[in-house]
Design a protein around this motif. Structure first.
Motif, short mmCIF file in Angstrom:
data_model
loop_
_atom_site.label_atom_id
_atom_site.label_comp_id
_atom_site.label_asym_id
_atom_site.label_seq_id
_atom_site.Cartn_x
_atom_site.Cartn_y
_atom_site.Cartn_z
N GLY A 133 0.83 -1.20 0.00
CA GLY A 133 0.00 0.00 0.00
C GLY A 133 0.86 1.24 0.00
O GLY A 133 1.95 1.23 -0.54
N ARG A 134 0.32 2.27 0.63
CA ARG A 134 1.06 3.53 0.63
C ARG A 134 1.22 4.02 2.05
O ARG A 134 0.26 4.06 2.82
CB ARG A 134 0.33 4.57 -0.22
N CYS A 135 2.43 4.40 2.39
CA CYS A 135 2.70 4.87 3.74
C CYS A 135 2.17 6.28 3.92
O CYS A 135 1.81 6.96 2.95
CB CYS A 135 4.20 4.82 4.04
N ALA A 136 2.10 6.71 5.15
CA ALA A 136 1.51 8.01 5.46
C ALA A 136 2.26 9.14 4.75
O ALA A 136 1.64 10.04 4.18
CB ALA A 136 1.52 8.23 6.98
N GLU A 137 3.57 9.06 4.77
CA GLU A 137 4.35 10.13 4.14
C GLU A 137 4.05 10.23 2.65
O GLU A 137 3.84 11.32 2.12
CB GLU A 137 5.84 9.87 4.32
N CYS A 138 4.04 9.09 1.97
CA CYS A 138 3.80 9.12 0.53
C CYS A 138 2.37 9.57 0.23
O CYS A 138 2.12 10.23 -0.77
CB CYS A 138 4.10 7.77 -0.09
N ALA A 139 1.44 9.21 1.10
CA ALA A 139 0.06 9.67 0.92
C ALA A 139 0.02 11.20 1.02
O ALA A 139 -0.59 11.87 0.17
CB ALA A 139 -0.85 9.03 1.97
N ARG A 140 0.69 11.74 2.03
CA ARG A 140 0.75 13.21 2.17
C ARG A 140 1.37 13.84 0.93
O ARG A 140 0.83 14.78 0.37
CB ARG A 140 1.58 13.57 3.40
N ALA A 141 2.50 13.30 0.51
CA ALA A 141 3.20 13.86 -0.64
C ALA A 141 2.31 13.85 -1.87
O ALA A 141 2.29 14.79 -2.66
CB ALA A 141 4.49 13.08 -0.91
N SER A 142 1.55 12.76 -2.01
CA SER A 142 0.68 12.63 -3.16
C SER A 142 -0.45 13.67 -3.14
O SER A 142 -0.76 14.28 -4.15
CB SER A 142 0.11 11.22 -3.19
N VAL A 143 -1.01 13.87 -1.96
CA VAL A 143 -2.06 14.88 -1.83
C VAL A 143 -1.50 16.26 -2.16
O VAL A 143 -2.12 17.04 -2.90
CB VAL A 143 -2.64 14.88 -0.39
N ALA A 144 -0.32 16.54 -1.66
CA ALA A 144 0.30 17.84 -1.93
C ALA A 144 0.53 18.04 -3.43
O ALA A 144 0.25 19.11 -3.98
CB ALA A 144 1.62 17.94 -1.17
N ALA A 145 0.98 16.98 -4.09
CA ALA A 145 1.23 17.08 -5.52
C ALA A 145 -0.06 17.35 -6.28
O ALA A 145 -0.11 18.18 -7.19
CB ALA A 145 1.89 15.80 -6.03
N ALA A 146 -1.12 16.65 -5.87
CA ALA A 146 -2.42 16.86 -6.52
C ALA A 146 -2.87 18.30 -6.34
O ALA A 146 -3.38 18.94 -7.27
CB ALA A 146 -3.45 15.89 -5.93
N ALA A 147 -2.68 18.82 -5.14
CA ALA A 147 -3.07 20.20 -4.86
C ALA A 147 -2.30 21.15 -5.78
O ALA A 147 -2.88 22.07 -6.37
CB ALA A 147 -2.78 20.53 -3.40
N ARG A 148 -1.01 20.91 -5.90
CA ARG A 148 -0.20 21.75 -6.79
C ARG A 148 -0.71 21.70 -8.21
O ARG A 148 -0.90 22.72 -8.86
CB ARG A 148 1.26 21.30 -6.76
N THR A 149 -1.01 20.52 -8.72
CA THR A 149 -1.51 20.37 -10.07
C THR A 149 -2.81 21.13 -10.25
O THR A 149 -3.00 21.88 -11.21
CB THR A 149 -1.74 18.87 -10.40
N THR A 150 -3.72 20.95 -9.29
CA THR A 150 -4.99 21.64 -9.36
C THR A 150 -4.79 23.14 -9.39
O THR A 150 -5.35 23.85 -10.23
CB THR A 150 -5.86 21.28 -8.12
N THR A 151 -3.97 23.63 -8.49
CA THR A 151 -3.69 25.05 -8.43
C THR A 151 -3.17 25.55 -9.76
O THR A 151 -3.66 26.53 -10.31
CB THR A 151 -2.64 25.35 -7.33
N THR A 152 -2.18 24.83 -10.29
CA THR A 152 -1.59 25.24 -11.55
C THR A 152 -2.65 25.29 -12.64
O THR A 152 -2.79 26.29 -13.36
CB THR A 152 -0.49 24.24 -11.98
N THR A 153 -3.42 24.22 -12.74
CA THR A 153 -4.43 24.15 -13.77
C THR A 153 -5.43 25.30 -13.63
O THR A 153 -5.81 25.95 -14.60
CB THR A 153 -5.19 22.81 -13.70
N THR A 154 -5.83 25.54 -12.38
CA THR A 154 -6.81 26.59 -12.12
C THR A 154 -6.23 27.97 -12.40
O THR A 154 -6.86 28.80 -13.05
CB THR A 154 -7.26 26.53 -10.64
N THR A 155 -5.02 28.17 -11.95
CA THR A 155 -4.40 29.48 -12.07
C THR A 155 -4.05 29.81 -13.51
O THR A 155 -4.39 30.85 -14.04
CB THR A 155 -3.12 29.55 -11.21
N SER A 156 -3.38 28.86 -14.13
CA SER A 156 -2.93 29.11 -15.49
C SER A 156 -4.00 28.68 -16.48
O SER A 156 -4.72 27.71 -16.27
CB SER A 156 -1.63 28.32 -15.75
N THR A 157 -4.12 29.42 -17.56
CA THR A 157 -5.09 29.07 -18.59
C THR A 157 -4.43 28.40 -19.79
O THR A 157 -5.10 28.02 -20.74
CB THR A 157 -5.83 30.33 -19.09
N THR A 158 -3.11 28.23 -19.70
CA THR A 158 -2.42 27.56 -20.81
C THR A 158 -2.76 26.07 -20.81
O THR A 158 -2.79 25.45 -19.76
CB THR A 158 -0.89 27.72 -20.69
#
Ligand SMILES: [Mn+2]
Ligand SMILES: [Mn+2]
Ligand SMILES: [Zn+2]
Ligand SMILES: [Zn+2]
Lengths: 166, 166
Positions: A133-158
């Motif tokens: 499965g996935r350890c707590a740290e990797c789960a956190r890192a994954s959530v953070a990465a998703a947040a970054r992607t979402t932010t980027t997508t939302t912020t940038s229109t490219t």
DNA sequence: TGCGTCTTCGCATCGTTTGCGAATTGGCAC
DNA sequence: GTGCCAATTCGCAAACGATGCGAAGACGCA
């Protein structure tokens, strides 16, 4: 595994010698709750005893394994892990970072090999269980990465294709 | 894993090409209930297609693994084993000869990781179970060996230390 | 048939582990 | 304490499984 003092007796009783190298390794293994590789033990031993050879680490691990003092574990690719924890336990392993932890598991003796005929007379006397499965740290890192992607997508229109998207 | 015909479609759909090498490997994997190594598949494929490269076997196995068509298993030391059996199953392994067999296991979902706190947020999503023991053949061989030793000891009065005694 | 991309495959290389044997050393007898 | 001998260490070579690389070849489509 047993204490360095006990191991000393066991070794002596078998005509094996107590060397400073072995003492260091006994101590390191006795004190850890991790699952070190030979290289990791070599690094740790080198701190206490510069000049110790990786070859000696491998040799001592092989001896301790055949004496039943440590277990040798294998998880897919990569080097073997050594487990000085003699208790009846199993393991969880993170798919993402490879981290390994001990886990006590209940209900093991209620496992039933079905289809007993296809076992063809095989008689099991032990069982290894690994939870993946996935350890707590990797789960956190994954959530953070998703947040970054979402932010980027939302912020940038490219309409750039995200690099790590697949 | 899926049939060679189905795999052909899947590969084509992904822009991957259908080569004779891949067709041979699809077929070999689809037809076996064993857990071959890359070398074993290479040997079998070489029969049908002399000149096929071990490199290609490794490459194709990597592809099929990442597509989820085969599972890659690791039992202690030695080369990786590949499992084309897509069903939910586990394994038994002979300590003596290394033989591996599939086994369906009941009660897996009743396993309870105890000591949940020490799991530290680890979230398992799959479990691998390996039963260790001795296969029927090795058990027979062992009985036969014991019988020979007994016979020798009984018959001969010489106090020779048996070679394989330890 | 021709083209572009995907694939094959040999070779070099890597990471892990073991084989080997000369030099060293622990443990015991004296 | 000294000497002896088997056990041990350790460096180096090599085995082993697997992967990186890139030139040559082949699949699939127009
Ligand atoms: Mn453990
Ligand atoms: Mn299987
Ligand atoms: Zn992790
Ligand atoms: Zn067997």
């Amino acid at each position: 595994m047993r204490s360095p003092a006990e191991l000393t007796e066991v070794f002596r009783a078998q005509g094996l010698k107590i060397t400073p190298q072995r003492q260091v390794l006994f101590s390191l293994l006795h004190d850890t709750d991790q699952h070190p590789t030979a290289e990791m033990l070599f690094a740790a031993a080198s701190d206490r005893m510069p000049g110790i050879s990786l070859r000696t680490v491998y040799q001592t691990l092989t001896e301790l394994t055949s004496m039943g003092e440590v277990r040798q574990l294998a998880f897919g690719s990569g080097p073997a892990r050594f487990d000085p924890n003699g208790s009846d336990h199993h393991h969880v392993r993170c798919r993402t970072c490879g981290a390994i932890r001990d886990v006590d598991v209940g209900g093991v003796d209620r496992l039933e090999p079905l289809d007993v005929e296809s076992l063809g007379g095989f008689e099991p006397d032990a069982v290894s269980i690994v939870f993946h499965g996935r350890c707590a740290e990797c789960a956190r890192a994954s959530v953070a990465a998703a947040a970054r992607t979402t932010t980027t997508t939302t912020t940038s229109t490219t309409p750039n294709t995200p690099t790590g998207g697949a």
